[in-house]
Every structure is written in structure tokens, then in C-alpha cells.
Scaffold this active site. Structure first.
Site: not given
Length: 257
Positions: A33, A106, A146
């Protein structure tokens, strides 16, 4: 990686690591990321955002995939959002011909507060809305980023997977407590491989990320990992091993909810 605010330097480092991975036999490469930029100024990503379909970062990913003949999962890059003051934190996937095969924005935006340590991604990032998978030569791959790791329902919604990839920049605080146990849980409960590519070290401005990039098999065994710093984690996706485990423990067939 341990990315900083110098985009050109970060891309040079990413290129070096992709080349190392390809030389080691990798056919699919996953960048972490924020591979192109981690800055003490959280608004710096706004100046770097690109329209979907073209821009320096997107060209870098497509061209690098072709140059090294790999499928390349482009960590995350900032793309334009509906809100003028935000970005979409997007994974872009390119095959070894440079053709884009998937985009994932995301879904879950990180928020954390512990004393002076404060994070609020919603200030500069607009959440995505879709679950995304793609078909690689060895099977279906689920895309996540994440903080998504903490939401198992996301991975259940992906269906039958050979591999979950998770580019990340986990904080040192939360990573020390939860990183490995959550990754191994996702592998075990979905009986699939998990490949997590993480930022790991101290970045300019003082931010510290946990690192510990790793490849985990469907039984929860860590096959390879890199604790800190820049480097490459290499391993094999053994679909026959996965099939055997699923035959021995058909938990996915026993689901009731």
C-alpha cells in the site's frame, strides 16, 4: 518497502524490487500500500491523484509488468474521487502484457487514536463500494487493502479463492498486536493462500509501519516472511496442496450462514 515523500525514488525502488522478484521466478508480484508515496503531509496524495485510465503511476505499473513479464498488483495509488478534496485508494492489477484486469478501491478506512498517535483516513480518502476478484493463471485472487483485514465478511463475499492479496501499511502499534494472527485467520477460515505486502520501517516524518510481509498457506503456515525494510518475499501457490486440504477439511461446504 519503506516509502517516503520522493515519488521518483519510491518508483525506482519498486522497479528494483520487482526486477529482483522476477529474477527469482515470481510470476505475480504484489507491491505494498502507498508504494509511490508516504508523506508526513496526508494531503500530499491529492496532488498525485490520477484519473482512472491514465497517468504516470498507471503507466509505470503497466510498463513494468510488461518489462518484467509478471502479473503486477499495484499496491495502491491515489485516483480521483467524487469529492474534490479526497482520493480513491486503489489497487490496480495488470497482466504480463500490460493489460489492466482489475481495480479495487479500499472499502474500509482506517481510524485509530491512542494518545498522540492518531489516524483518520476518511479525511483524505473516499471509500470504495465493491468487492473485487480477478482470475489469475493459477486461480481466483481476492483484492483487499490493509484495514480490510479486520472484516472477515469481505473475504467471505469473494467466494472460492486460491489467493488473497493484501497490500498494507499497518501501524507498528496495531501490527505488533494483530497483524500475523489476523492474516493467518483469513488463510485458515477461507482455506486459501494469503500474500501480504507491507510497508515496514520508519518513514520520513517519524511514521512507523510494522512490515512483516508474508506468504501463508491455506493451513495457516507462514511459508516466507520479511520482518522489516525493503526486500522480496518469494513462495509458491500450490493448488494441489490447497485441494487436498479442502478435501480433508471441507469447512467451506459446511457453512450454514
Amino acid at each position: 518497502m519503506v516509502s517516503g515523500p520522493d515519488v521518483a525514488a519510491n518508483l525506482q525502488e519498486a522497479e528494483r524490487l520487482i526486477a529482483d522478484a522476477a529474477a527469482g521466478g515470481a510470476q505475480l508480484v504484489v507491491l505494498p500500500e502507498y508504494f509511490a508515496l508516504i508523506s508526513p503531509d496526508e494531503t500530499a496524495k491529492l496532488a498525485l491523484r490520477e484519473p482512472d485510465g491514465d497517468g504516470p503511476l498507471q503507466r509505470f505499473l503497466a510498463e513494468t509488468a510488461v518489462r518484467h513479464r509478471v502479473w503486477l498488483v499495484g499496491g495502491t495509488i491515489p485516483l480521483t474521487a467524487e469529492a474534490d478534496d479526497k482520493v480513491r485508494n486503489a489497487i490496480l492489477v495488470y497482466d504480463d502484457t500490460g493489460h489492466r484486469v482489475a481495480r479495487y478501491d479500499k472499502l474500509h478506512l482506517f481510524g485509530f487514536r491512542k494518545g498522540a498517535e492518531v489516524y483518520d483516513e476518511s479525511r483524505t480518502i473516499e471509500a470504495g463500494a465493491e468487492v473485487v476478484t480477478f482470475d489469475a493463471p493459477f486461480g481466483r485472487v481476492g483484492l483487499s487493502v490493509c484495514y480490510d483485514l479486520r472484516f472477515p465478511e469481505l473475504f467471505r463475499a469473494m467466494g472460492d479463492l486460491a489467493l488473497i492479496v493484501l497490500p498494507a501499511a499497518f501501524t507498528e502499534t496495531t501490527g505488533r498486536a494483530h497483524w500475523e494472527v489476523l492474516l493467518r485467520a483469513r488463510a485458515v477460515e477461507n482455506l486459501c493462500y494469503v500474500l501480504a505486502s507491507a510497508q515496514g520501517g520508519e518513514h520520513p516524518g517519524g511514521r512507523r509501519t510494522w512490515g512483516d510481509s508474508m506468504l501463508i498457506d491455506p493451513w495457516g503456515t507462514v511459508l516466507a516472511h520479511l520482518p522489516r525494510g525493503a526486500g522480496v518475499v518469494l513462495g509458491d501457490i500450490d493448488t494441489e496442496h490447497q485441494r487436498t486440504l479442502r478435501e480433508s477439511l471441507p469447512a467451506l461446504q459446511h457453512r450454514r450462514l
